[in-house]
Design an enzyme around this catalytic site. Structure first.
Site, short mmCIF file in Angstrom:
data_model
loop_
_atom_site.label_atom_id
_atom_site.label_comp_id
_atom_site.label_asym_id
_atom_site.label_seq_id
_atom_site.Cartn_x
_atom_site.Cartn_y
_atom_site.Cartn_z
N GLY A 240 0.76 -1.50 -0.04
CA GLY A 240 0.06 0.11 0.09
C GLY A 240 0.91 1.36 0.14
O GLY A 240 -0.07 2.35 0.04
N GLU B 172 4.49 -5.82 1.98
CA GLU B 172 4.72 -6.45 1.02
C GLU B 172 4.33 -5.19 0.23
O GLU B 172 3.31 -5.36 -0.68
CB GLU B 172 3.33 -7.33 1.17
CG GLU B 172 2.98 -8.91 1.85
CD GLU B 172 2.22 -9.09 1.59
OE1 GLU B 172 1.15 -8.57 1.47
OE2 GLU B 172 1.47 -10.32 1.91
N GLY C 249 4.37 -3.70 -3.79
CA GLY C 249 4.14 -3.70 -4.94
C GLY C 249 5.17 -2.04 -5.79
O GLY C 249 5.74 -2.91 -5.91
N ARG D 128 -4.38 1.22 -16.49
CA ARG D 128 -4.57 2.66 -15.21
C ARG D 128 -5.18 3.52 -15.30
O ARG D 128 -6.51 3.60 -14.74
CB ARG D 128 -3.72 2.20 -14.36
CG ARG D 128 -2.67 1.03 -14.05
CD ARG D 128 -1.33 1.08 -13.17
NE ARG D 128 -2.45 1.60 -11.50
CZ ARG D 128 -2.21 3.24 -11.43
NH1 ARG D 128 -1.76 3.89 -11.69
NH2 ARG D 128 -2.24 2.98 -9.74
N CYS E 218 -10.31 -0.60 -30.04
CA CYS E 218 -11.24 0.08 -30.83
C CYS E 218 -12.08 0.14 -29.80
O CYS E 218 -13.36 -0.68 -29.81
CB CYS E 218 -11.78 -0.95 -32.35
SG CYS E 218 -10.49 -1.12 -33.68
N GLU E 219 -12.09 1.02 -29.21
CA GLU E 219 -13.43 1.22 -28.11
C GLU E 219 -12.80 2.60 -27.82
O GLU E 219 -12.09 3.21 -27.77
CB GLU E 219 -12.93 0.75 -26.36
CG GLU E 219 -12.96 -0.46 -27.08
CD GLU E 219 -14.15 -1.55 -25.70
OE1 GLU E 219 -14.12 -0.24 -24.52
OE2 GLU E 219 -13.59 -2.86 -25.68
N TYR F 249 1.38 -2.86 -11.87
CA TYR F 249 0.23 -3.32 -12.53
C TYR F 249 -0.37 -2.05 -13.77
O TYR F 249 -1.11 -1.98 -14.06
CB TYR F 249 -1.24 -2.50 -11.73
CG TYR F 249 -0.66 -3.01 -10.23
CD1 TYR F 249 -0.92 -4.27 -9.86
CD2 TYR F 249 -0.13 -2.11 -9.15
CE1 TYR F 249 -0.57 -4.83 -8.57
CE2 TYR F 249 0.36 -2.33 -8.04
CZ TYR F 249 -0.02 -3.66 -7.36
OH TYR F 249 -0.29 -4.47 -6.09
N1 LLP Z 1 -0.15 -8.04 0.03
C1 LLP Z 1 -1.61 -7.71 -0.30
C2 LLP Z 1 -2.29 -9.02 -0.19
C3 LLP Z 1 -2.11 -7.39 -1.29
O1 LLP Z 1 -3.63 -7.39 -2.07
C4 LLP Z 1 -1.67 -5.83 -2.79
C5 LLP Z 1 -2.10 -6.00 -4.13
C6 LLP Z 1 0.07 -5.72 -1.92
C7 LLP Z 1 0.20 -6.54 -0.99
C8 LLP Z 1 0.77 -4.96 -2.67
O2 LLP Z 1 0.09 -3.80 -2.54
P1 LLP Z 1 1.00 -2.64 -3.27
O3 LLP Z 1 2.07 -1.86 -2.34
O4 LLP Z 1 1.45 -2.40 -4.31
O5 LLP Z 1 0.52 -1.20 -3.31
N2 LLP Z 1 -3.79 -2.37 -9.40
C9 LLP Z 1 -3.89 -1.90 -8.77
C10 LLP Z 1 -3.72 -1.90 -7.31
C11 LLP Z 1 -4.14 -3.29 -6.79
C12 LLP Z 1 -3.44 -3.97 -5.79
C13 LLP Z 1 -4.01 -5.62 -5.45
N3 LLP Z 1 -3.09 -6.41 -3.99
C14 LLP Z 1 -3.52 -0.27 -9.30
O6 LLP Z 1 -2.84 -0.78 -10.34
O7 LLP Z 1 -3.31 0.54 -8.31
#
Ligand code: LLP
Length: 405
Positions: free
Chosen positions: A221, A262, A264, A301, A331-332, A360
């Site tokens: 997050g 965690e 991402g 996104r 095509c949208e 993502y």
């Molecule tokens: N841990 C769990 C259990 C999660 O579900 C997620 C993300 C993360 C860690 C990593 O979250 P981050 O640090 O990346 O915010 N596609 C969306 C984000 C979806 C995140 C889903 N879960 C976007 O492009 O903003």
């Protein structure tokens, strides 16, 4: 640290467009930065590989001693291929099937279970084993409605009020709960929201309930800056506060536990760029439209979350500023990377760069409209390496035909 524009242009000449390109140093920097921001000796960073599962990016983080947050059997196999040992992978089992449960369990990866019914099934199938439990932190936060994962309206985690049920299932089947997990949302704008989730989770953890506990996982997050006018969240202060909170908690708990995060986005978002070429410039009465050779299938996104991605015209940086809709080749009508965006004059053939495209973006891509995903290139200083090759249209068709036979 960012890749010079001249180098980006030469990459487009070498590899063609559309092209994803990632900066290795920045990924490493962000990873190590979190360790310095959160000065806790038992901190472990699990990379949420859903953000970007390119094999070479995984290998890069493997070398830095990162661990992996995996969410599917495919994620687990991929992490293993990249060299992560099973002990360095946590499997967050969200809405998995029984078949997936048995498949991943046979690999020896720790499960993070987020529903009472799955916990019950897992306990019956694998009594006496170790598990991590995902609770719902009961905080609603995140950069967009779709990426808020806490609160009663979401499908994730076990409600805090069900903690005794969790303990009862574990005790009945001799499960050892070694980890407690929560994830509040993605792109959380305020650290107080993350801290609220952490406090809520810590509030249910006692040695009597969880005698085998080794770690608490506070999910991902961490926010990144997408818009040039946005301020970055102060994670240095956050880190210090979190260490204080957790150290206090551990002294009451009676043991020093490991602390997991965690991330991402934080590790990979800023490292990535999507380079595209302008194929069509069109004046629709008062509206100027620049069409490029990519679309939402390759970077969803903006369309999916109304997310802002900064765009620059690499070919004409000093051109006269004009207002454009930057649209894709799908095509949208919703296939739009940016609306009413001011950019230096765009001409057909110009190269545009879509920034902050490391998380993502490729990983949420598809071949909708039957265009293959772009190639991916990893840049380390002056050295560039092709880390995934784009299929030609014919190769794509042959792959699909092969899968259909
Ligand atoms: N841990 C769990 C259990 C999660 O579900 C997620 C993300 C993360 C860690 C990593 O979250 P981050 O640090 O990346 O915010 N596609 C969306 C984000 C979806 C995140 C889903 N879960 C976007 O492009 O903003």
């Amino acid at each position: 640290m960012t890749i010079p524009d001249k180098q980006l242009i030469s990459l487009t000449e070498k590899y063609q467009t559309p092209l994803y390109c990632y900066e290795a140093e920045l990924i490493k920097k962000r990873y190590h930065e979190l360790y310095s921001f959160i000065p806790y000796s038992k901190l472990r960073i699990y990379y949420a590989m859903k953000a970007n599962y390119n094999l070479h990016i995984l290998k890069l983080l493997e070398k830095e001693a990162a661990r992996i947050d995996a969410v599917s059997p495919g994620d687990v196999y991929m992490a293993l291929k990249a060299g992560f040992s099973t002990e360095r992978i946590l499997f967050t089992a969200n809405k998995i099937s029984d078949a997936e449960m048995h498949e991943v369990q046979s690999l020896g990866v720790l499960f993070n279970i987020g529903s009472l019914s799955r916990l019950e099934k897992y306990a019956k199938a694998y009594p006496g084993s170790e598990v991590c439990i995902r609770f719902n932190p009961d905080v609603v936060a995140g950069g967009h409605e779709f990426i808020k994962t806490g609160g009663e309206a979401t499908k994730f985690g076990i409600l805090l009020s069900n903690v005794e049920k969790v303990v009862a299932i574990a005790n009945e089947h001799g499960l050892k709960i070694v980890g407690i997990h929560e994830h509040t949302g993605s792109g959380i704008p305020e650290t107080v929201q993350m801290q609220k989730g952490m406090k809520n989770i810590l509030g249910i953890i006692t040695p009597a309930r969880f005698p085998h506990l080794n770690f608490v996982d506070f999910g991902g997050g961490f926010k990144v800056v997408y818009h040039p006018d946005e301020n970055q969240v102060d994670y240095e202060t956050f880190g210090k506060e979190v260490v204080e909170l957790f150290t206090d908690f551990c002294s009451k708990f009676g043991r020093e536990l490991e602390m997991y995060f965690e991330p991402g986005k934080y590790l990979v978002a800023e490292s990535g760029k999507l380079l595209v070429e302008v194929t069509t410039v069109k004046q629709n009465r008062s509206k100027l439209i620049a069409g490029v050779n990519s679309g939402f299938a390759q970077l969803i996104r903006p369309m999916f979350y109304s997310a802002y991605h900064h765009i620059r015209n690499l070919s004409n940086p000093d051109g006269k500023l004009m207002t454009y809709d930057i649209v894709g080749n799908i095509c949208e009508s919703g296939d739009c990377f940016a609306s009413n965006r001011e950019l230096p004059e765009i001409r057909e053939g110009d190269i545009l760069v879509i920034e902050t495209a490391g998380a993502y973006c490729y990983s949420m891509g598809s071949v909708y409209n039957m265009r293959a995903m772009p190639s991916e290139v990893l840049v380390d200083g002056a050295v560039d390496t092709l880390i995934r090759k784009r299929l030609s249209s014919l190769e794509l068709v042959e792959k699909i035909v092969g899968e259909s036979e």
